[in-house]
Scaffold this active site. Structure first.
Site, PDB file in Angstrom:
ATOM      1  N   SER A   1     -29.743  14.240 -18.103  1.00  0.00           N
ATOM      2  CA  SER A   1     -29.622  15.698 -18.029  1.00  0.00           C
ATOM      3  C   SER A   1     -28.842  16.176 -19.256  1.00  0.00           C
ATOM      4  CB  SER A   1     -28.875  16.104 -16.756  1.00  0.00           C
ATOM      5  OG  SER A   1     -27.526  15.671 -16.844  1.00  0.00           O
TER       6      SER A   1
ATOM      7  N   GLU B   1     -42.561  22.066 -15.554  1.00  0.00           N
ATOM      8  CA  GLU B   1     -42.216  22.385 -14.154  1.00  0.00           C
ATOM      9  C   GLU B   1     -42.725  23.761 -13.745  1.00  0.00           C
ATOM     10  OE1 GLU B   1     -38.189  21.598 -12.836  1.00  0.00           O
ATOM     11  OE2 GLU B   1     -38.302  23.197 -11.351  1.00  0.00           O
TER      12      GLU B   1
ATOM     13  N   ASP C   1     -34.088  15.210 -18.786  1.00  0.00           N
ATOM     14  CA  ASP C   1     -34.338  15.770 -17.446  1.00  0.00           C
ATOM     15  C   ASP C   1     -33.977  17.266 -17.451  1.00  0.00           C
ATOM     16  OD1 ASP C   1     -34.903  15.641 -14.692  1.00  0.00           O
ATOM     17  OD2 ASP C   1     -32.802  15.257 -14.191  1.00  0.00           O
TER      18      ASP C   1
HETATM   19  P1  13P Z   1     -31.383  14.054  -6.678  1.00  0.00           P
HETATM   20  O1  13P Z   1     -30.091  14.310  -7.367  1.00  0.00           O
HETATM   21  O2  13P Z   1     -31.522  14.865  -5.435  1.00  0.00           O
HETATM   22  O3  13P Z   1     -31.637  12.619  -6.460  1.00  0.00           O
HETATM   23  O4  13P Z   1     -32.533  14.607  -7.651  1.00  0.00           O
HETATM   24  C1  13P Z   1     -32.686  14.031  -8.909  1.00  0.00           C
HETATM   25  C2  13P Z   1     -33.611  14.812  -9.749  1.00  0.00           C
HETATM   26  O5  13P Z   1     -34.572  15.391  -9.289  1.00  0.00           O
HETATM   27  C3  13P Z   1     -33.334  14.850 -11.192  1.00  0.00           C
HETATM   28  O6  13P Z   1     -34.218  15.667 -11.857  1.00  0.00           O
END
Ligand code: 13P
Length: 288
Positions: A49, A135, A84
């Site tokens: 992220s 997305e 991400d």
């Molecule tokens: P969680 O944190 O709920 O496992 O989701 C992870 C996610 O979708 C990262 O993009």
């Protein structure tokens, strides 16, 4: 082997299993995820992220670390390094730094802005031979202490984005990031089915992989999900094991202050959890 997510997702789609994306926050988790993937012969996606990248000092550091580990650990299974939920600018920076895959999250913008930026990134990633996730329909989650209800994406909007030439599509189907509330309605399989039918063979991505019951995961894979993201569960198992370590006072009397010892139970827990997920997703043995 550092690769894009393209081929591994096509294979997952054809073989009716899903590749796990596990989010990394530090060297230790990266090492554990790579070990789990190598030992189970599973392809894997390392998710980063923007916040985690900042914590780890930046995208270049991450690229250097992951490349170095793949070499030093003799990792032969396919590994993709993926941004991400990136902004448009973060995608550009990751492409520049050497990531093999990026996610552009335009779900908070209007559909026409989302299409416009996704289109530009399709061009860029195609030139560089990288994979791209887009997305549609925001994935809910906790914001300011309020847990939002998972949104369901519009299948026609999904088709518009899928047709731009992306590698994989994240679409809201009632899933949310973080822990699911007790009154969660579950995944909307009707939405998932409608999206897959409109988008043909597009590999679909299930975000919010923490805490989704196994039977729902299996059904989602049956209906077209080829990538499943897990982040919070890494954090939970790591922190639980670390807390237990500190509760064991005897350890602190010995060599318990050694950071390698302090972090070991948490690391083992992450590795075990990743292996369990790979088994559930069906990716074990698929990188033989
Ligand atoms: P969680 O944190 O709920 O496992 O989701 C992870 C996610 O979708 C990262 O993009």
């Amino acid at each position: 082997m550092l690769v894009t997510a393209q081929e591994m997702l096509q294979k997952a789609k054809a073989g009716h299993y899903a590749v796990g994306q596990f989010n990394i926050n530090n060297l230790e988790w990266t090492k554990m995820i790579l070990q789990a993937a190598q030992e189970t012969k599973s392809p894997v996606i390392l998710g980063v992220s923007e916040g985690a990248a900042k914590y780890m000092t930046g995208y270049k550091t991450i690229v250097g670390m992951v490349k170095g580990m793949i070499e030093d650990m003799n990792i032969t299974i396919p590994v993709a390094l993926h941004l991400d939920h990136g902004s448009y600018d973060a995608c550009l920076k990751c492409i520049e730094a050497g990531f093999t895959s990026v996610m552009f999250d335009g779900s908070h913008e209007t559909i026409s802005e989302n299409i416009e930026k996704t289109k530009r990134l399709v061009k860029l990633t195609k030139v560089k031979g990288l994979s791209l996730e887009a997305e549609v329909g925001a994935i809910g989650g906790e914001e300011d202490g309020v847990i939002g209800k998972g949104e369901c994406a519009d299948a026609d909007e999904c088709k518009m984005i899928a047709d731009l030439g992306i590698t994989m599509l994240a679409a809201g189907i009632g899933n949310i990031h973080g822990k699911y509330p007790e009154n969660w309605a579950g995944l909307s399989f009707t939405t998932l089915d409608a999206i897959q039918k409109k988008t043909d063979e597009m590999p679909l991505v299930l975000h919010g992989g923490t805490g989704i019951p196994a039977e729902m995961i299996r059904k989602a894979i049956d209906l077209g999900v080829a990538k499943i993201n897990v982040n919070t569960e890494c954090q939970i198992v790591f922190t639980e094991a670390t807390r237990t370590y500190f509760e064991d006072k005897r350890d602190l009397e010995g060599k318990g202050f050694d950071p390698r010892k302090v972090l070991a139970p948490g690391c083992d827990a992450v590795k075990e959890m990743v292996k369990e997920k790979m088994t559930l997703f069906g990716s074990v043995g698929k990188a033989e």
